[in-house]
Design an enzyme around this catalytic site. Structure first.
Site, PDB file in Angstrom:
ATOM      1  N   GLY A 227      47.921   7.788  24.372  1.00 14.10           N
ATOM      2  CA  GLY A 227      48.947   7.166  23.549  1.00 14.10           C
ATOM      3  C   GLY A 227      48.822   7.579  22.098  1.00 14.10           C
ATOM      4  N   SER A 228      49.227   6.686  21.223  1.00 13.11           N
ATOM      5  CA  SER A 228      49.331   7.019  19.798  1.00 13.11           C
ATOM      6  C   SER A 228      47.969   7.059  19.116  1.00 13.11           C
ATOM      7  CB  SER A 228      50.229   6.013  19.080  1.00 13.11           C
ATOM      8  OG  SER A 228      49.566   4.772  18.921  1.00 13.11           O
ATOM      9  N   GLU A 247      43.206  10.437  24.707  1.00 10.80           N
ATOM     10  CA  GLU A 247      44.099  11.596  24.646  1.00 10.80           C
ATOM     11  C   GLU A 247      45.252  11.162  23.765  1.00 10.80           C
ATOM     12  OE1 GLU A 247      46.662  13.955  24.495  1.00 10.80           O
ATOM     13  OE2 GLU A 247      47.360  13.453  26.508  1.00 10.80           O
ATOM     14  N   LEU A 248      45.208  11.618  22.522  1.00 10.51           N
ATOM     15  CA  LEU A 248      46.116  11.087  21.501  1.00 10.51           C
ATOM     16  C   LEU A 248      47.211  12.092  21.173  1.00 10.51           C
ATOM     17  CD1 LEU A 248      43.356   9.415  19.285  1.00 10.51           C
ATOM     18  CD2 LEU A 248      44.634   8.442  21.203  1.00 10.51           C
ATOM     19  N   CYS A 281      52.567  15.742  24.054  1.00  6.66           N
ATOM     20  CA  CYS A 281      51.558  16.020  23.026  1.00  6.66           C
ATOM     21  C   CYS A 281      51.352  17.510  22.811  1.00  6.66           C
ATOM     22  CB  CYS A 281      50.232  15.373  23.404  1.00  6.66           C
ATOM     23  SG  CYS A 281      50.299  13.585  23.509  1.00  6.66           S
ATOM     24  N   GLU A 375      53.138  14.335  14.068  1.00  5.43           N
ATOM     25  CA  GLU A 375      53.649  14.647  15.395  1.00  5.43           C
ATOM     26  C   GLU A 375      55.094  14.166  15.501  1.00  5.43           C
ATOM     27  OE1 GLU A 375      52.188  14.261  20.014  1.00  5.43           O
ATOM     28  OE2 GLU A 375      51.855  12.549  18.691  1.00  5.43           O
TER      29      GLU A 375
END
Length: 475
Positions: A227-228, A247-248, A281, A375
């Protein structure tokens, strides 16, 4: 509309509240989901904790067959599930089908890894004090897993948390994204068809504001979050004694060098800056093109991006659908407008209709613009000329993120230099940073997170080594 139950310790259940799921493209209701009460969440965690030793002792064939059953059933129900992903996520049907196929593979890979994931042995008589001794090294689960999955790949990124947990014999509690819980609940339905013990899995569509209680619960010693950036690092700070994998975000960069096939590079970059409406991502967000081929490459890229088909994601021909919400599209619009006001030029795109933002290419983007620094998570691409590899690699590294990068070159020297110098978790040579094989290690550095997914990597992450030394052996 019927209420979809959640999965509490392996059985279907309903709570006191409901969650409405709407289609991002036109806002219609596509599902109503039962929301568990705090008492039901407590029951799910308690049963995961209670079954942890039995789960760890499950025979390999039981775990492997459960995983293969899920793989087979996902494949059998592929079209139904793809349409469900499109309905709750807005992902074009063509990409939803790809996501289901990937999830089929994830569970198959997990079954295969389960069967070959064996303890190792080492003689200790390499030293005089170890004569007659042999060490047996196994990996044991650290405990039940909390898997928090995002909206952009509601099935496959849930699979990447569930499959390795079952593979190593760790119970798992899944919290799907509130916007897209339906895919994870179908996965729970299929898991319920297996012989896994009670408490081995739960799928709990609780609101985000209740996630903190799950994160802090000591009976869930592993947290796997996708997520964020702010939420991810907040989790890491809240539970410093837990094993946390994150996992950003990403800010995917592609480098185009003069020795590459420019048509191929334009096709791949144009498609994979937009393939999930940019909501990936590892979608391409920045492109650094050698100045000697910049004027030739930019029109090729603009033609590809301008030719992408947008519209209703259930249409077989549509390549780019809506963002997850109109608010998300408005944010992307504001970032582009901000960059243009500061001097950027719109090569193609730059318009919004509801939750859909047109695939967009920008040039002359100021170095401090958010479309470069942060992002975007939308279908926006910034292109910049560079003077050679040194400048290109320096600009790739000039980012708070470090997930993956793509380098279009035919030079092995440049390829290995990229592997050495680029500050990312993965370098893709001859293709976009958006390439991911589900069986390979996947993850980033810097604000892109910590830890690795990919079946074997996640299995290692969820476990720790445990040794037994045998003494007095006639080696």
């Amino acid at each position: 509309m019927n209420v979809t139950p959640f999965w509490l310790a392996g059985r279907a259940a309903t709570g006191d509240e409901e969650l409405t799921v709407t289609h991002p493209y036109d806002g219609r209701v596509v599902g109503t989901v039962a929301v568990p009460t705090p008492q039901q969440v407590e029951e799910a965690i308690a049963k995961a904790h209670a079954v942890r030793r039995d789960a760890a002792a499950l025979p390999v064939h039981v775990r492997a067959e459960a995983l293969m059953h899920v793989s087979r059933r996902l494949e059998e129900r592929a079209e139904e599930i793809a349409k469900l992903i499109t309905a709750e996520n807005g992902k074009p049907l063509m990409w939803a089908r790809v996501e289901v196929k990937r999830a089929v593979s994830v569970f198959r890979f997990a079954a295969e890894e389960t069967r070959r994931w064996n303890p190792t042995m080492q003689r200790l008589d390499t030293d005089q004090g170890g004569e007659g001794r042999l060490v047996y090294v196994s990996r044991v689960p650290k405990g039940p897993v909390l898997g928090i999955s995002p909206f952009n790949f509601p099935l496959n990124l849930t699979a990447h948390k569930v499959a390795p947990a079952i593979a190593v014999g760790a119970p798992i509690v899944v919290k799907p994204a509130p916007a897209t819980p339906l895919s994870a609940l179908v996965l729970g339905e299929i898991l319920a068809e297996t012989d896994l013990p009670e408490g081995m899995f739960s799928v709990l569509p609780v609101p985000n504001e209740r996630a903190s209680d799950l994160v802090k619960d000591e009976r869930l010693p592993i947290v796997s979050f996708t997520g964020s950036v702010p939420v991810g690092w907040s989790i890491n700070e809240q539970v410093p004694r837990k094993h946390v994998t994150l996992e950003l975000g990403g800010n995917g960069a592609a480098v185009v060098l003069p020795d590459s096939d420019l048509d191929w590079a334009a096709q791949r970059i144009g498609l994979f800056s937009n393939y999930q409406a940019g909501q990936s991502c590892i979608a391409v967000q920045r492109v650094y093109v050698d100045r000697s081929v910049y004027e030739e490459f930019l029109p090729k890229l603009a033609e590809v991006v301008g030719g992408l088909v947008t519209g209703d994601p259930s249409d077989e021909k549509v390549q780019v659908g809506p963002l997850v919400s109109e608010d998300a599209a408005k944010r992307v619009e504001s970032w582009v407008d901000e960059a243009v006001a500061a001097g950027a030029k719109v090569v193609t795109g730059g318009t919004r209709e509801g939750a859909t933002y047109a695939p967009t290419v920008l040039s002359d983007v100021p170095a401090d613009a958010r479309v470069l620094r942060e992002e975007v998570f939308g279908p926006v691409l910034a292109v910049q000329p560079v003077d050679g590899v040194d400048e290109a690699f320096a600009l790739v590294n000039d980012s708070a993120f470090g997930l993956q990068a793509g380098v279009f070159t035919r030079s092995l020297d440049v390829a290995f230099r990229a592997q050495r110098e680029l500050e990312v978790g993965g370098v893709i040579i001859g293709d976009v940073p958006s390439y991911r094989a589900d069986q390979m290690p996947y993850g980033g550095v810097k604000d892109s997170g910590v830890g690795r997914e990919g079946l074997r990597s996640a299995m290692d992450d969820y476990t720790e080594e445990k040794i037994m030394v045998l003494t007095g052996l006639p080696l």
